[in-house]
Design a protein around this motif. Structure first.
Motif, PDB file in Angstrom:
ATOM      1  N   PRO A  44       0.834  -1.208   0.000  1.00 11.87           N
ATOM      2  CA  PRO A  44       0.000   0.000   0.000  1.00 11.87           C
ATOM      3  C   PRO A  44       0.867   1.257   0.000  1.00 11.87           C
ATOM      4  O   PRO A  44       1.983   1.272   0.493  1.00 11.87           O
ATOM      5  N   HIS A  45       0.322   2.335  -0.558  1.00 13.18           N
ATOM      6  CA  HIS A  45       1.029   3.610  -0.611  1.00 13.18           C
ATOM      7  C   HIS A  45       0.638   4.441   0.595  1.00 13.18           C
ATOM      8  O   HIS A  45      -0.526   4.537   0.946  1.00 13.18           O
ATOM      9  N   PHE A  46       1.610   5.054   1.226  1.00 14.33           N
ATOM     10  CA  PHE A  46       1.374   5.863   2.404  1.00 14.33           C
ATOM     11  C   PHE A  46       1.578   7.345   2.114  1.00 14.33           C
ATOM     12  O   PHE A  46       1.986   8.102   2.976  1.00 14.33           O
ATOM     13  N   ALA A  47       1.293   7.782   0.910  1.00 17.86           N
ATOM     14  CA  ALA A  47       1.555   9.171   0.534  1.00 17.86           C
ATOM     15  C   ALA A  47       0.676  10.152   1.309  1.00 17.86           C
ATOM     16  O   ALA A  47       1.112  11.250   1.626  1.00 17.86           O
ATOM     17  N   CYS A  48      -0.540   9.788   1.600  1.00 20.06           N
ATOM     18  CA  CYS A  48      -1.459  10.708   2.285  1.00 20.06           C
ATOM     19  C   CYS A  48      -1.381  10.590   3.803  1.00 20.06           C
ATOM     20  O   CYS A  48      -2.120  11.251   4.507  1.00 20.06           O
ATOM     21  N   MET A  49      -0.518   9.742   4.298  1.00 18.16           N
ATOM     22  CA  MET A  49      -0.396   9.523   5.733  1.00 18.16           C
ATOM     23  C   MET A  49       0.410  10.659   6.363  1.00 18.16           C
ATOM     24  O   MET A  49       1.342  11.169   5.749  1.00 18.16           O
ATOM     25  N   ARG A  55       6.995   7.970   9.673  1.00 22.22           N
ATOM     26  CA  ARG A  55       8.248   7.716  10.397  1.00 22.22           C
ATOM     27  C   ARG A  55       8.094   6.516  11.330  1.00 22.22           C
ATOM     28  O   ARG A  55       9.004   5.700  11.449  1.00 22.22           O
ATOM     29  N   ALA A  56       6.947   6.398  11.983  1.00 17.99           N
ATOM     30  CA  ALA A  56       6.718   5.261  12.879  1.00 17.99           C
ATOM     31  C   ALA A  56       6.717   3.949  12.100  1.00 17.99           C
ATOM     32  O   ALA A  56       7.323   2.959  12.528  1.00 17.99           O
ATOM     33  N   HIS A  57       6.070   3.931  10.936  1.00 20.25           N
ATOM     34  CA  HIS A  57       6.067   2.720  10.113  1.00 20.25           C
ATOM     35  C   HIS A  57       7.476   2.396   9.633  1.00 20.25           C
ATOM     36  O   HIS A  57       7.880   1.228   9.625  1.00 20.25           O
ATOM     37  N   ALA A  58       8.221   3.406   9.237  1.00 19.10           N
ATOM     38  CA  ALA A  58       9.592   3.180   8.771  1.00 19.10           C
ATOM     39  C   ALA A  58      10.469   2.639   9.897  1.00 19.10           C
ATOM     40  O   ALA A  58      11.280   1.735   9.680  1.00 19.10           O
ATOM     41  N   THR A  59      10.289   3.152  11.100  1.00 20.81           N
ATOM     42  CA  THR A  59      11.051   2.662  12.252  1.00 20.81           C
ATOM     43  C   THR A  59      10.716   1.208  12.528  1.00 20.81           C
ATOM     44  O   THR A  59      11.602   0.385  12.769  1.00 20.81           O
ATOM     45  N   ASN A  60       9.442   0.878  12.485  1.00 25.38           N
ATOM     46  CA  ASN A  60       9.032  -0.510  12.706  1.00 25.38           C
ATOM     47  C   ASN A  60       9.603  -1.439  11.642  1.00 25.38           C
ATOM     48  O   ASN A  60      10.032  -2.549  11.947  1.00 25.38           O
TER      49      ASN A  60
END
Length: 115
Positions: A44-49, A55-60
């Motif tokens: 899924p694309h997280f562009a609108c997040m 950053r939290a998703h990237a850290t996870n």
């Protein structure tokens, strides 16, 4: 409306914009008109997040295979004497008890209820 991915056995993958209520329904292939099931081929694309959530998703994602050790966490996230990672004991609070056993904290804020 979200865009869903479908996979036709004869023509290959294609995408279509459908209402969320029809997310699991098969879709007619635009090339050969056969019914194709929905598949998930891309992430899924997280562009609108919001940026904080991204950053939290990237850290996870970075830490799912090898979490940081305590030394790595302290050295990258906190400065010297941050307080949350220090090993020194905090000063004890003054506690008084009444005859009924109720606790009182004379140094606490008077409008706060003690538990």
């Amino acid at each position: 409306m979200p865009i869903y991915e479908y996979l036709c056995n004869d023509c290959g993958p294609f995408t279509d914009m459908r209402p969320m209520s029809e997310c699991d329904d098969p879709q007619e292939c635009p090339a050969c008109a056969t019914q194709a099931p929905r598949v998930i081929l891309t992430a899924p694309h997280f562009a609108c997040m919001p940026a904080e959530s991204r950053r939290a998703h990237a850290t996870n994602e970075r830490s799912r295979h090898a979490p940081m050790t305590l030394d790595q966490y302290k050295s990258t996230k906190h400065g010297a004497g941050c307080g949350c990672c220090s090993t020194s004991k905090k000063s004890a609070r003054l506690v008084t008890k009444t005859r009924s056993g109720a606790k009182g904290f004379p140094t606490a804020r008077p409008w706060m209820i003690s538990h």
